[in-house]
Scaffold this motif. Structure first.
Motif, PDB file in Angstrom:
ATOM      1  N   VAL A  69      27.700  46.902  44.762  1.00 50.13           N
ATOM      2  CA  VAL A  69      27.323  47.643  43.574  1.00 50.13           C
ATOM      3  C   VAL A  69      28.575  48.059  42.836  1.00 50.13           C
ATOM      4  CG1 VAL A  69      25.155  48.457  44.526  1.00 50.13           C
ATOM      5  CG2 VAL A  69      27.225  49.787  44.885  1.00 50.13           C
ATOM      6  N   THR A  71      31.301  50.254  41.116  1.00 52.76           N
ATOM      7  CA  THR A  71      31.757  51.589  41.496  1.00 52.76           C
ATOM      8  C   THR A  71      32.408  52.332  40.346  1.00 52.76           C
ATOM      9  OG1 THR A  71      33.837  50.653  42.272  1.00 52.76           O
ATOM     10  CG2 THR A  71      32.077  50.917  43.894  1.00 52.76           C
ATOM     11  N   LEU A  73      31.435  53.332  37.506  1.00 57.91           N
ATOM     12  CA  LEU A  73      30.379  53.686  36.580  1.00 57.91           C
ATOM     13  C   LEU A  73      30.163  55.184  36.610  1.00 57.91           C
ATOM     14  CD1 LEU A  73      27.849  50.873  37.469  1.00 57.91           C
ATOM     15  CD2 LEU A  73      29.111  51.099  35.346  1.00 57.91           C
ATOM     16  N   ARG A  80      24.377  60.102  41.782  1.00 59.62           N
ATOM     17  CA  ARG A  80      23.930  58.724  41.890  1.00 59.62           C
ATOM     18  C   ARG A  80      24.481  57.924  40.722  1.00 59.62           C
ATOM     19  NH1 ARG A  80      18.894  59.542  41.544  1.00 59.62           N
ATOM     20  NH2 ARG A  80      18.138  59.291  43.661  1.00 59.62           N
ATOM     21  N   GLN A  81      24.962  56.719  40.984  1.00 58.48           N
ATOM     22  CA  GLN A  81      25.418  55.859  39.916  1.00 58.48           C
ATOM     23  C   GLN A  81      24.222  55.341  39.144  1.00 58.48           C
ATOM     24  OE1 GLN A  81      27.588  52.847  41.957  1.00 58.48           O
ATOM     25  NE2 GLN A  81      29.498  53.983  41.919  1.00 58.48           N
ATOM     26  N   VAL A  82      24.437  55.122  37.852  1.00 55.03           N
ATOM     27  CA  VAL A  82      23.363  54.587  37.026  1.00 55.03           C
ATOM     28  C   VAL A  82      23.899  53.397  36.256  1.00 55.03           C
ATOM     29  CG1 VAL A  82      22.101  56.744  36.815  1.00 55.03           C
ATOM     30  CG2 VAL A  82      23.934  56.259  35.208  1.00 55.03           C
ATOM     31  N   GLY A  84      24.350  50.298  37.180  1.00 51.07           N
ATOM     32  CA  GLY A  84      25.189  49.339  37.887  1.00 51.07           C
ATOM     33  C   GLY A  84      24.492  48.006  38.068  1.00 51.07           C
ATOM     34  N   THR A  85      25.295  46.965  38.221  1.00 51.96           N
ATOM     35  CA  THR A  85      24.760  45.640  38.497  1.00 51.96           C
ATOM     36  C   THR A  85      24.648  45.440  39.995  1.00 51.96           C
ATOM     37  OG1 THR A  85      25.742  44.731  36.490  1.00 51.96           O
ATOM     38  CG2 THR A  85      25.123  43.156  38.210  1.00 51.96           C
ATOM     39  N   ILE A  86      23.516  44.933  40.441  1.00 53.10           N
ATOM     40  CA  ILE A  86      23.280  44.699  41.857  1.00 53.10           C
ATOM     41  C   ILE A  86      23.507  43.222  42.137  1.00 53.10           C
ATOM     42  CG2 ILE A  86      21.581  44.822  43.710  1.00 53.10           C
ATOM     43  CD1 ILE A  86      20.260  47.080  42.149  1.00 53.10           C
ATOM     44  N   ARG A 122      20.178  43.052  33.292  1.00 51.73           N
ATOM     45  CA  ARG A 122      20.384  43.716  34.585  1.00 51.73           C
ATOM     46  C   ARG A 122      19.100  43.701  35.411  1.00 51.73           C
ATOM     47  NH1 ARG A 122      20.958  49.104  37.197  1.00 51.73           N
ATOM     48  NH2 ARG A 122      19.492  49.998  35.709  1.00 51.73           N
ATOM     49  N   ASN A 267      21.667  52.492  42.280  1.00 46.31           N
ATOM     50  CA  ASN A 267      21.696  52.121  40.863  1.00 46.31           C
ATOM     51  C   ASN A 267      20.267  51.970  40.353  1.00 46.31           C
ATOM     52  OD1 ASN A 267      24.707  51.281  40.099  1.00 46.31           O
ATOM     53  ND2 ASN A 267      24.310  50.677  42.214  1.00 46.31           N
TER      54      ASN A 267
END
Length: 279
Positions: A69, A71, A73, A80-82, A84-86, A122, A267
């Protein structure tokens, strides 16, 4: 029913729809209300109701092996990160290369086509990875798994001309509400299992559509998200969801599934779950 208070604590639609379904069967002898909107609108309502049931406790699907994921961001207030690309390493599934199933939104309903291009890409990337995991872990009776272009949480399995709606959600929640999908509905069959990490999961096979068919769902709480995976019946042929409680509990234990749940928890792709007041 001894679970009235628990119903109001559930921050999702599945509990409400199960109760409504039970009430509908109880009042089956009453004269029906006239159809004021036409058969097409009624069909749209039935589809939305079926999806709302499936939406249950949460969930999206899982991808394999290593989850990377982003980081660098911004984080929300909960840390919590929002956005993000998985990314998931591993062999892509051939079914992930199939075009999405097109589902026309009903009046007033948003679809993935309404998203900004970057967010849509995404979500489609996540769906493709989810398709690979679901295809590998669901039993062959569900058939070929494809993503849909309606919602990031919605997929479809097709077998022998029958299409089974699949809803996979990982939905942010500030607190573990204690997911309790077993509501004492007549004909419902429930089973629990412990997932890796000591997570308690519950699977439920529940009668819907006036008890003619059943849907099967597994749900649990992971990190800061409510997770659920639901297989709905094929309405046109009155075919119940072709999966058992045991099969969904085994799927939930699989590391590829939990890897994708972990990534989606970090994410989010969906709006936070709202708690129903009055509990």
């Amino acid at each position: 029913m001894s679970t009235h208070e628990e119903l109001y604590e559930l921050p999702d639609d599945s509990a409400v729809l199960l109760v409504r379904d039970a009430m509908d069967r109880t009042t089956a002898d009453l004269p029906p209300l006239p159809d004021l909107t036409g058969p097409a609108r009624a069909q749209g309502r039935r589809r939305k109701a079926r999806v709302r049931f499936a939406i249950g406790g949460g969930a999206l699907a899982v991808a394999a092996l290593g989850v990377a994921v982003a980081t660098a961001l911004p984080a929300d207030t909960s840390g919590r990160q929002v956005g993000g690309t998985i990314n998931v390493a591993g062999q892509p599934s051939s079914s992930a290369l199939l075009p999405p199933v097109h589902i026309e939104p009903t009046a007033g309903e948003d679809s993935m086509a309404d998203l900004p291009p970057a967010e849509r890409a995404r979500q489609e990337n996540f769906q493709n990875q989810a398709v690979g995991v679901l295809q590998d872990l669901l039993p062959g009776t569900v058939g070929t798994v494809q993503r849909t272009d309606l919602h990031v949480s919605q997929y479809q399995g097709t077998k022998d001309g029958k299409a089974f709606t699949i809803i996979f959600r990982v939905r942010p929640s500030n607190a573990d509400p204690g997911i309790k999908p077993c509501l004492g509905v007549k004909g419902q069959i429930c089973k629990t299992a412990t997932l890796p990490g000591g997570i308690e999961a519950t699977a439920a096979t529940s009668p819907i559509n006036n008890g003619n068919v059943t849907a099967t769902q597994v749900s649990f709480h992971y990190g800061r998200s409510n997770v659920s995976l639901t297989i709905a019946p094929h309405d046109a042929s009155n075919t119940s969801a072709p999966v058992t409680n045991d099969q969904l509990l085994e799927l939930a234990k699989a590391q590829p599934f939990l890897d994708l749940v972990k990534a989606a928890d970090a994410n989010p792709l969906q709006e936070p779950q709202q708690t129903i007041p009055g509990g």
